[in-house]
Scaffold this active site. Structure first.
Site, short mmCIF file in Angstrom:
data_model
loop_
_atom_site.label_atom_id
_atom_site.label_comp_id
_atom_site.label_asym_id
_atom_site.label_seq_id
_atom_site.Cartn_x
_atom_site.Cartn_y
_atom_site.Cartn_z
CG ASP A 45 -2.09 0.81 1.32
OD1 ASP A 45 -3.27 0.55 1.06
OD2 ASP A 45 -1.69 2.30 1.02
N GLY A 106 -15.27 3.38 3.97
CA GLY A 106 -13.77 3.84 3.77
C GLY A 106 -13.33 3.50 2.47
CD GLN A 107 -14.96 -0.47 -2.16
OE1 GLN A 107 -15.89 -0.72 -2.07
NE2 GLN A 107 -14.38 -1.00 -3.39
CG HIS A 113 -8.99 -3.38 -2.16
ND1 HIS A 113 -9.84 -2.41 -3.09
CD2 HIS A 113 -8.65 -2.64 -1.13
CE1 HIS A 113 -10.02 -1.26 -2.31
NE2 HIS A 113 -9.24 -1.61 -1.34
CG HIS A 115 -6.65 -2.91 3.25
ND1 HIS A 115 -6.00 -1.39 3.04
CD2 HIS A 115 -7.89 -2.63 2.65
CE1 HIS A 115 -6.64 -0.71 2.35
NE2 HIS A 115 -7.74 -1.25 1.84
P1 AMP Z 1 -9.64 1.24 0.38
O1 AMP Z 1 -9.57 2.71 1.08
O2 AMP Z 1 -10.01 0.14 1.11
O3 AMP Z 1 -10.38 1.31 -1.11
O4 AMP Z 1 -8.12 1.01 0.15
C1 AMP Z 1 -7.49 1.76 -1.26
C2 AMP Z 1 -5.89 1.86 -0.74
O5 AMP Z 1 -5.20 1.77 -2.01
C3 AMP Z 1 -5.54 2.69 0.15
O6 AMP Z 1 -4.96 2.28 1.34
C4 AMP Z 1 -4.53 3.64 -0.66
O7 AMP Z 1 -3.42 3.97 0.44
C5 AMP Z 1 -3.96 2.41 -1.56
N1 AMP Z 1 -3.58 3.02 -2.93
C6 AMP Z 1 -3.85 4.15 -3.71
N2 AMP Z 1 -3.23 4.40 -4.77
C7 AMP Z 1 -2.07 3.28 -4.41
C8 AMP Z 1 -0.96 3.01 -5.23
N3 AMP Z 1 -0.85 3.55 -6.46
N4 AMP Z 1 -0.37 2.07 -5.09
C9 AMP Z 1 -0.53 1.44 -3.88
N5 AMP Z 1 -1.54 1.62 -3.10
C10 AMP Z 1 -2.46 2.60 -3.23
#
Ligand code: AMP
Length: 125
Positions: A45, A106-107, A113, A115
Site C-alpha cells: 500500500d 472507507g472504500q 481488494h 488489506h
Molecule cells: P480502500 O480505501 O479500502 O479502497 O483502499 C485503497 C488503498 O489503496 C488505500 O489504502 C491507498 O493507500 C491505496 N493506494 C492508492 N493508490 C495506490 C497506489 N498507486 N499504490 C499502492 N496503493 C495505493
C-alpha cells in the site's frame, strides 16, 4: 439472509480502463509487487498503516469483494490464500485482513481488494 448490494454494481469485467488497480494489474502503473498468482496480485500500500501493509487484488475487475464473492467465489478464496502467503512471507503469519465495501466503510478504490496488515501488535477495534 439479507445481502446488501447498495454499493455493489454488476460491473464485472476483465479490465476497466478507468480503474487504478486494473492498471496496476496490467503493469501500466508501477508498484512494489510482493506476490502474484494466476488470479491475484499483491503489492505494498502506498500509504501504509502497519509495517506490513499489502493490498491483495484479483486480476479481474469487480467493484468490491461483495461483487467478487457473487461472481467468482474461487477468485475470492484465491485472494485470501495469497494474503495468507504474503503474511507468512513478510511477517510471522499473523495478520489482519480488511475488506472495505462501499464509501461508508472507507472504500476509495472500486476494484475488489483486501488489506493485509501485519508485522506488529495491532490495536483492537
Ligand atoms: P480502500 O480505501 O479500502 O479502497 O483502499 C485503497 C488503498 O489503496 C488505500 O489504502 C491507498 O493507500 C491505496 N493506494 C492508492 N493508490 C495506490 C497506489 N498507486 N499504490 C499502492 N496503493 C495505493
Amino acid at each position: 439472509m439479507v445481502r446488501t448490494t447498495e454499493t455493489s454494481t454488476d460491473q464485472t469485467e476483465e479490465m476497466n480502463a478507468d480503474c487504478l488497480f486494473c492498471k496496476i494489474v496490467a503493469g501500466e502503473i508501477r508498484t512494489e509487487m510482493v506476490a502474484e498468482s494466476d488470479t491475484a496480485v499483491a503489492f505494498r500500500d502506498i500509504n501504509p498503516k502497519a509495517p506490513v501493509h499489502v493490498l491483495v487484488v484479483p486480476r479481474s475487475h469487480h467493484a468490491d469483494v461483495s461483487a467478487l464473492a457473487g461472481a467468482d467465489p474461487q477468485a475470492l478464496a484465491d485472494v485470501i490464500g495469497l494474503a495468507d502467503q504474503v503474511a507468512s512471507d513478510l511477517a510471522d503469519g499473523q495478520y489482519r485482513l480488511i475488506c472495505n465495501v462501499g464509501p461508508k466503510a472507507g472504500q476509495t478504490i472500486f476494484h475488489a481488494h483486501a488489506h493485509v496488515l501485519a508485522g506488529t501488535q495491532l490495536s483492537g477495534f
